[in-house]
Design a protein around this motif. Structure first.
Motif, PDB file in Angstrom:
ATOM      1  N   GLN A 123       0.849  -1.200   0.000  1.00  0.00           N
ATOM      2  CA  GLN A 123       0.000   0.000   0.000  1.00  0.00           C
ATOM      3  C   GLN A 123       0.880   1.244   0.000  1.00  0.00           C
ATOM      4  OE1 GLN A 123      -2.230  -1.018   3.520  1.00  0.00           O
ATOM      5  NE2 GLN A 123      -4.010  -1.688   2.336  1.00  0.00           N
ATOM      6  N   ASP A 124       0.655   2.109  -0.949  1.00  0.00           N
ATOM      7  CA  ASP A 124       1.437   3.342  -1.037  1.00  0.00           C
ATOM      8  C   ASP A 124       2.940   3.060  -1.074  1.00  0.00           C
ATOM      9  OD1 ASP A 124      -0.950   4.766  -0.862  1.00  0.00           O
ATOM     10  OD2 ASP A 124      -0.881   4.760   1.316  1.00  0.00           O
ATOM     11  N   GLY A 125       3.329   2.024  -1.806  1.00  0.00           N
ATOM     12  CA  GLY A 125       4.751   1.730  -1.970  1.00  0.00           C
ATOM     13  C   GLY A 125       5.431   1.166  -0.747  1.00  0.00           C
ATOM     14  N   LYS A 126       4.607   0.678   0.215  1.00  0.00           N
ATOM     15  CA  LYS A 126       5.170   0.045   1.409  1.00  0.00           C
ATOM     16  C   LYS A 126       4.403  -1.234   1.708  1.00  0.00           C
ATOM     17  CE  LYS A 126       6.466   4.444   3.561  1.00  0.00           C
ATOM     18  NZ  LYS A 126       6.208   5.391   4.657  1.00  0.00           N
ATOM     19  N   GLY A 185       1.957  -3.182   3.372  1.00  0.00           N
ATOM     20  CA  GLY A 185       0.788  -2.824   4.166  1.00  0.00           C
ATOM     21  C   GLY A 185       0.359  -3.955   5.080  1.00  0.00           C
ATOM     22  N   GLN A 223      10.950  -4.424   2.576  1.00  0.00           N
ATOM     23  CA  GLN A 223      10.564  -3.015   2.422  1.00  0.00           C
ATOM     24  C   GLN A 223      11.497  -2.281   1.447  1.00  0.00           C
ATOM     25  OE1 GLN A 223       7.939  -1.438   3.658  1.00  0.00           O
ATOM     26  NE2 GLN A 223       7.385  -2.309   5.639  1.00  0.00           N
ATOM     27  N   ASN A 228       8.859   0.915  -6.221  1.00  0.00           N
ATOM     28  CA  ASN A 228       7.852   1.975  -6.228  1.00  0.00           C
ATOM     29  C   ASN A 228       8.356   3.257  -6.906  1.00  0.00           C
ATOM     30  OD1 ASN A 228       5.191   2.822  -5.361  1.00  0.00           O
ATOM     31  ND2 ASN A 228       6.241   4.179  -3.911  1.00  0.00           N
ATOM     32  N   GLN A 229       9.656   3.360  -7.065  1.00  0.00           N
ATOM     33  CA  GLN A 229      10.194   4.550  -7.743  1.00  0.00           C
ATOM     34  C   GLN A 229       9.842   4.582  -9.224  1.00  0.00           C
ATOM     35  OE1 GLN A 229      14.409   5.030  -7.084  1.00  0.00           O
ATOM     36  NE2 GLN A 229      14.255   4.740  -4.880  1.00  0.00           N
ATOM     37  N   LYS A 248       3.980   1.883 -10.905  1.00  0.00           N
ATOM     38  CA  LYS A 248       2.776   2.240 -10.167  1.00  0.00           C
ATOM     39  C   LYS A 248       1.962   0.990  -9.872  1.00  0.00           C
ATOM     40  CE  LYS A 248       2.368   6.802 -12.244  1.00  0.00           C
ATOM     41  NZ  LYS A 248       1.549   7.690 -13.100  1.00  0.00           N
ATOM     42  N   ASN A 249       0.994   1.148  -9.028  1.00  0.00           N
ATOM     43  CA  ASN A 249       0.003   0.094  -8.783  1.00  0.00           C
ATOM     44  C   ASN A 249       0.575  -1.164  -8.130  1.00  0.00           C
ATOM     45  OD1 ASN A 249      -1.858   1.702 -10.334  1.00  0.00           O
ATOM     46  ND2 ASN A 249      -0.845   0.867 -12.156  1.00  0.00           N
ATOM     47  N   ASP A 251       0.950  -4.077  -5.885  1.00  0.00           N
ATOM     48  CA  ASP A 251      -0.251  -4.641  -5.279  1.00  0.00           C
ATOM     49  C   ASP A 251       0.065  -5.672  -4.196  1.00  0.00           C
ATOM     50  OD1 ASP A 251      -2.942  -5.053  -4.938  1.00  0.00           O
ATOM     51  OD2 ASP A 251      -3.331  -5.722  -6.973  1.00  0.00           O
TER      52      ASP A 251
END
Lengths: 69, 69, 69, 69, 69, 69, 69, 69, 69, 69, 69, 69
Positions: E50-53, E55, I24, I31-32, I35-36, I38
């Motif tokens: 979630q949001d690049g981390k 979750g 992480q 994430n850089q 997108k998306n 999941d």
């Protein structure tokens, strides 16, 4: 049922030289009695040790061929 | 209990040349300190890349030998 | 997040000669478009049979490289 | 045979706290008797339950080290 | 048949914090309805992003307990 | 680091009689040189055929024991 | 939906005597509370060592049975 | 412990028609006695042959559902 | 074809601290550029040993994300 | 091509008594039509349950034998 | 290096209808941005359950294609 | 040795339509030369892509049949 069907047999080829040579030996032997050999899949590689050196490579492989008519 | 027992150790051999050479190197090294080396089983193959070429083959193998006495 | 991250891609290299040559071919091709190639892992080996001989070795491998910045 | 050879041993480390702590414990113990510890591979994770809580993490890992000369 | 028998059930525990916390959550939940929980085996670890981390960590585990009488 | 650490070794035991007897033979042999043998895990079972009958059962097993001190 | 559905549960049976006896013990225990037991699948075999001998065989198995109605 | 926990059960569904239908049958049956069925994982597919044709597809699957409370 | 399709990429994240931190780090790096993001699946955990301690955790994971339109 | 080649076939042997007896039965049957049976590898063990007891052990095994000239 | 090299990417396709349709959807989506799609390998099948029925099939597959020049 | 013995052969069936149809084709072909076909086990599923669509499903399966007397 005009679709092709293939059969796989499992062989162990051996060679004192290399894994490739062991594969070739098994395929060459299969070719004596089977036609249409098509592909192989390497399943396992092992071997014997003699005098602190590889004495024999043993490769287990599946050989696929088309079943005729 | 006159039946034989075998022990397996796990090694990684390396070589710049081939997987067979990496196997030979590991077995040669094991032979320096262990007697009765009997067989090997290939567990995994990987390697390092240097300048866009294979720089080193790394083979993980199990080496079996008979336990004496 | 100064720690490095690596990416792995999966390739199939082919060669009429040997599994090592098939590995080299896949890595050489990857090197045309990717930098920092670091290591490979052998995933699978198979091949085609032609005229009762190995016509082509096909090795599936993962190639790891560092993601920059 | 100037190429390096590595040996892998298999250990189970335990900890009441975390899997990382169990890994550290096994490696710390191995370090008492072995030099050149180089890398580890996590093989399996399990544990004991006491009073409805994790009482002990048990991690099975392989530890690799270089064989000297 | 005085020998003990054990049963294993398969659970997925989740946690936003760590894999250990996800394991604890699943075991704590199992403890609400089952007695004699004895050991667990980690089967699989995955999670949501979630949001690049991370979750949520999701650990699949088997939980073993003794069957009474 | 008061937590215990365990080591696993891999053996092949053989027997003309049964898989259980082959397991016993390997464990009995390990017990000659190692203390604190604690548990075993069956890894593989195979054997030799002689005159159309099982001539020898070969069981590969891991034997775990506690590392002292 | 007149087709049958089967459920599998996972058990660990133990015995001081043999793997077959450990299987029987687990199945016998399951039979106390479940009807229609149909088949089993051996998942894993391990055991405890006591005084240099197998003290207990532990077999993990799945037991399948038909769900009624 | 407000985090959710999920349980997985293992089923075998059968159908004379297709693997999808066998999956549906197992899930439909599970739905008679369990609430909150959430996801399934295909574990194995096999079947029976009758008169040279597939007589029955048998799919082994795991079904996950949320544990309430 | 309004159904969604997801792609998985394979990464190795590293951390001196914990497996969670290594996960992480890999996800943060992905994430850089993607997108998306999941979900992730843990594939393998290993690490480097330095001075008899874990110097670096290395987690191999697959990261899944939705392919847009 | 004077090197030996071996073929593996896959059999399921059954017995009401033990896994060893089921192995023996399959090998005895194979020996009726094949010469040079050399080794076997245990692939899978399962069985039928009748009246709350093991009614039949079913062992899947591979049997290796040398292909003659 | 005139030998061909192939790349594999991993996708998850979904469908409310069948596994075949989920495979088709993933391949159709890949075909929007990649040329020379050549073969696929099914890696995993799972799905979502809604109202006691399969709501969505999810197939994980690898798609292979030739790398140009 | 009145106990039954079964043999498994490995086939690849193909179909442009579905995995079920590919299974049927392989079994139908086997039925031309073998009697007593009893069950099948799905081993692998893959296929060819043509013009951005599945052109051919290829299922590898094992087919079991009873060896007569």
């Amino acid at each position: 049922m005009q679709d092709k069907t293939y059969k796989l047999i499992e062989l162990v080829g051996v060679s004192a030289t290399s894994m490739e040579d062991a594969i070739q030996n098994a395929i060459g032997r299969a070719n004596q009695t089977l036609k249409n050999l098509d592909w192989f899949e390497l399943v396992e590689a092992r071997g014997l040790i003699q005098d602190g050196k590889v004495g024999q490579y043993q490769v287990k492989l599946k050989v696929g061929f088309r079943l005729m008519g």
